[in-house]
Scaffold this active site. Structure first.
Site, PDB file in Angstrom:
ATOM      1  N   TYR A   1       0.845  -1.201   0.000  1.00 41.74           N
ATOM      2  CA  TYR A   1       0.000   0.000   0.000  1.00 41.74           C
ATOM      3  C   TYR A   1       0.889   1.263   0.000  1.00 41.74           C
ATOM      4  O   TYR A   1       1.691   1.439   0.912  1.00 41.74           O
ATOM      5  CB  TYR A   1      -0.894  -0.078   1.238  1.00 41.74           C
ATOM      6  CG  TYR A   1      -1.560   1.189   1.698  1.00 41.74           C
ATOM      7  CD1 TYR A   1      -2.338   1.965   0.827  1.00 41.74           C
ATOM      8  CD2 TYR A   1      -1.460   1.610   3.035  1.00 41.74           C
ATOM      9  CE1 TYR A   1      -2.958   3.118   1.285  1.00 41.74           C
ATOM     10  CE2 TYR A   1      -2.090   2.756   3.491  1.00 41.74           C
ATOM     11  CZ  TYR A   1      -2.831   3.513   2.607  1.00 41.74           C
ATOM     12  OH  TYR A   1      -3.452   4.650   3.050  1.00 41.74           O
TER      13      TYR A   1
ATOM     14  N   ASP B   1      -2.075  -5.996   9.219  1.00 41.63           N
ATOM     15  CA  ASP B   1      -3.097  -4.985   8.914  1.00 41.63           C
ATOM     16  C   ASP B   1      -4.234  -5.720   8.210  1.00 41.63           C
ATOM     17  O   ASP B   1      -4.113  -6.125   7.048  1.00 41.63           O
ATOM     18  CB  ASP B   1      -2.470  -3.905   8.019  1.00 41.63           C
ATOM     19  CG  ASP B   1      -3.442  -2.793   7.657  1.00 41.63           C
ATOM     20  OD1 ASP B   1      -4.663  -3.038   7.681  1.00 41.63           O
ATOM     21  OD2 ASP B   1      -2.992  -1.688   7.314  1.00 41.63           O
TER      22      ASP B   1
ATOM     23  N   ILE C   1      -7.343  -4.695   7.544  1.00 40.72           N
ATOM     24  CA  ILE C   1      -8.379  -3.702   7.225  1.00 40.72           C
ATOM     25  C   ILE C   1      -9.360  -4.205   6.159  1.00 40.72           C
ATOM     26  O   ILE C   1     -10.498  -3.742   6.097  1.00 40.72           O
ATOM     27  CB  ILE C   1      -7.708  -2.366   6.801  1.00 40.72           C
ATOM     28  CG1 ILE C   1      -8.712  -1.227   6.667  1.00 40.72           C
ATOM     29  CG2 ILE C   1      -6.921  -2.503   5.525  1.00 40.72           C
ATOM     30  CD1 ILE C   1      -8.077   0.151   6.480  1.00 40.72           C
TER      31      ILE C   1
HETATM   32  C1  LIG Z   1      -3.629  -1.576   3.911  1.00 39.57           C
HETATM   33  C2  LIG Z   1      -4.192  -0.270   4.383  1.00 39.57           C
HETATM   34  N1  LIG Z   1      -3.927   0.143   5.636  1.00 39.57           N
HETATM   35  C3  LIG Z   1      -4.401   1.309   6.081  1.00 39.57           C
HETATM   36  C4  LIG Z   1      -5.175   2.145   5.286  1.00 39.57           C
HETATM   37  C5  LIG Z   1      -5.697   3.442   5.864  1.00 39.57           C
HETATM   38  O1  LIG Z   1      -7.021   3.293   6.274  1.00 39.57           O
HETATM   39  P1  LIG Z   1      -7.808   4.292   7.259  1.00 39.57           P
HETATM   40  O2  LIG Z   1      -8.804   5.010   6.418  1.00 39.57           O
HETATM   41  O3  LIG Z   1      -8.487   3.394   8.259  1.00 39.57           O
HETATM   42  O4  LIG Z   1      -6.823   5.182   7.904  1.00 39.57           O
HETATM   43  C6  LIG Z   1      -5.479   1.751   3.974  1.00 39.57           C
HETATM   44  C7  LIG Z   1      -6.288   2.615   3.104  1.00 39.57           C
HETATM   45  O5  LIG Z   1      -6.310   2.491   1.910  1.00 39.57           O
HETATM   46  C8  LIG Z   1      -4.982   0.510   3.517  1.00 39.57           C
HETATM   47  O6  LIG Z   1      -5.241   0.077   2.276  1.00 39.57           O
END
Ligand SMILES: Cc1ncc(COP(=O)(O)O)c(C=O)c1O
Length: 470
Positions: free
Chosen positions: A143, A228, A230
């Site tokens: 990312y 991570d 997410i």
């Molecule tokens: C792998 C990853 N981590 C963190 C984030 C950041 O997310 P947040 O909106 O929760 O700060 C993103 C956003 O694209 C992401 O793809």
């Protein structure tokens, strides 16, 4: 005028990832008002299930009106400033996380620290676990925002674990060891490995072998693992998602290694619920010291009390969350299939994926040469001539030129159709141009522009600022 920290260029804002957004903002596509504008496909946003959230809000007016059993909680919320967060909200979050993992693992709300998004959570973990100048290993492609989130203000270094298309960019024991040795040669102390599972930008979940390699590596080198997760709720196809917690449990790791205390999960509601504007993120850690330090640091980026109130109401509606998760995944799969088959009909392949809001697209055959300069050239053509903002692999630190991340969930189905049509025309004109022998590159570009005349843009005098290590 600015301090060294504020002007430090490890933010990564010169990356084509962010430059593409700037170009998009100057000329955004609109079906009626600007049909020749740039379509934003560089933003991992999930807009596919807003109607479900809105219909829940419409039938739960108390939650939005800041009322409990019909009575206003406005004053209570306005004064709330405990940085531990609402216990009720944390209970709902751990339950939601367990649900996304098929209840194979359980989470303790006391080990969860609320943060303003995963951005904040990742940075705070860096502050907690590493000194400036120490390093975390990250598998590539990764990312693009991690350069900002992990390095910029903390002074922590990222050392890439080079993964390759020859095995679908899977993490291997060899690649981990090679990155570790490289860090040592650079005199960087390795504090841990950070992975995204499911991966951004690959759109795929880590498999059991990869997770086992990570666990073995963390035990052997006595380092941390940050996972991570997410995108954990976006897994729309098999194989199913295996969280790092589940992998550790199933491996029956010896307690004496203290590995559990070195495993930290990052999560947020930005992707699974499509709520990046609400800034709800968290760190989940088995390490009491990390939980305590991160809680203190969370004062700089708390989640507002009305957001916690609203979302704890929403997440407590179990019938709704079950329906939402399932339907959202179904819609994501449909979108992904639409993009993949559109690209296939244009002769463009994608890495196999089962999650996320994007595809990892192979455009190597459209490169003039096997170099990052050629990738950048292609990226510019796609941005300015075709009118699509996609993210080149170099902005994700991919070690092979020609890969691009293409997002599919931040637009309407109609807009995605327009984008696919543009790519089809572009790929067709590019391949017919390159097939003509004796035709200079200049001329083939001119030809392809002619057939793309519906959405031709002047190529602006564009400054190349790609960081050297990309
Ligand atoms: C792998 C990853 N981590 C963190 C984030 C950041 O997310 P947040 O909106 O929760 O700060 C993103 C956003 O694209 C992401 O793809």
């Amino acid at each position: 005028m600015l301090s060294r920290k504020a002007s430090c260029d490890s933010h990564g804002q010169d990356s084509s990832y962010f430059l593409g957004w700037q170009e998009y903002e100057k000329n955004p596509y609109h079906e009626v008002q600007n049909p020749n504008g740039i379509i934003q496909m560089g933003l991992a946003e999930n807009q596919l299930s807003f109607d479900l959230l809105e219909s829940w809000l419409a039938s739960n007016t108390d939650a939005l009106g800041l009322k409990r059993n019909g009575r206003s909680v406005f004053r209570e919320l306005a004064l709330f400033q405990d940085y531990h967060g609402f216990p009720a909200f944390k209970n709902e979050l751990v339950e939601f996380m367990a649900k996304l993992r098929g209840y194979k693992v359980a989470f303790d709300p006391n080990k969860l620290v609320l943060m303003a998004g995963s951005t904040s959570a990742n940075e705070i973990l860096m502050f907690c676990l590493a000194e400036p100048g120490e390093a975390f290993l990250l598998p590539t492609p990764y990312y693009p925002g991690f350069d900002r989130d992990l390095k910029w203000r903390t002074g922590v270094e990222i050392v890439p674990i080079h993964c390759s298309s020859s095995n679908d960019f899977r993490i291997t024991a060899c690649a981990l060891e090679e990155a570790y040795q490289r860090a040592q040669k650079l005199n960087l102390k390795v504090k841990g490995v950070l992975v995204t599972n499911p991966s951004n930008p690959l759109g795929s979940t880590l498999n059991r072998d990869e997770l086992n390699h990570l666990i073995d590596f963390a035990i052997k080198k006595e380092v941390h693992i940050i996972s991570d997760e997410i995108y954990s709720g976006t897994v729309f196809d098999s194989p199913s998602f295996i969280s790092i917690t589940e992998a550790v449990m199933e491996k029956h790791v010896d307690h004496e290694t203290d590995l559990l205390g070195r495993i930290h999960i990052v999560y947020s509601l930005s992707k699974d619920l499509g709520l990046p504007g609400f800034r709800v993120g968290m760190i989940y850690s088995n390490n009491e010291t990390v939980v305590a330090a991160a809680t203190k640091m969370s004062s700089f980026g708390l989640v507002s009390s009305q957001t916690q109130f609203l979302l704890s109401n929403m997440l407590s509606d179990k019938k709704f969350t079950s329906k939402y998760i399932k339907e959202n995944q179904r819609r994501l799969k449909k979108r992904k299939d639409m993009l993949v088959s559109g690209l296939r009909s244009a002769g463009i392949g994608c890495a196999k994926s089962n999650a996320g809001l994007f595809c990892w697209v192979d455009m190597r055959y459209l490169l003039r040469s096997d170099t990052f300069e050629a990738e950048k050239e292609l990226w510019k053509r796609i941005l300015f001539e075709v009118g699509l903002n996609i993210s080149p692999g170099s902005s994700c630190h991919c070690s092979e030129p020609g890969w691009f991340r293409v997002c599919f969930a931040n637009m309407s189905q109609e807009t995605l159709k327009v984008a696919i049509r543009r790519i089809e025309v572009f790929a067709e004109s590019s391949s017919s141009a390159s097939g003509r022998e004796n035709l200079s590159h200049q001329r083939s570009v001119r030809n392809s522009r002619r057939s793309l005349s519906k959405w031709v843009f002047p190529i602006s005098s564009y400054n190349d600022h790609e960081p050297a290590d990309r």
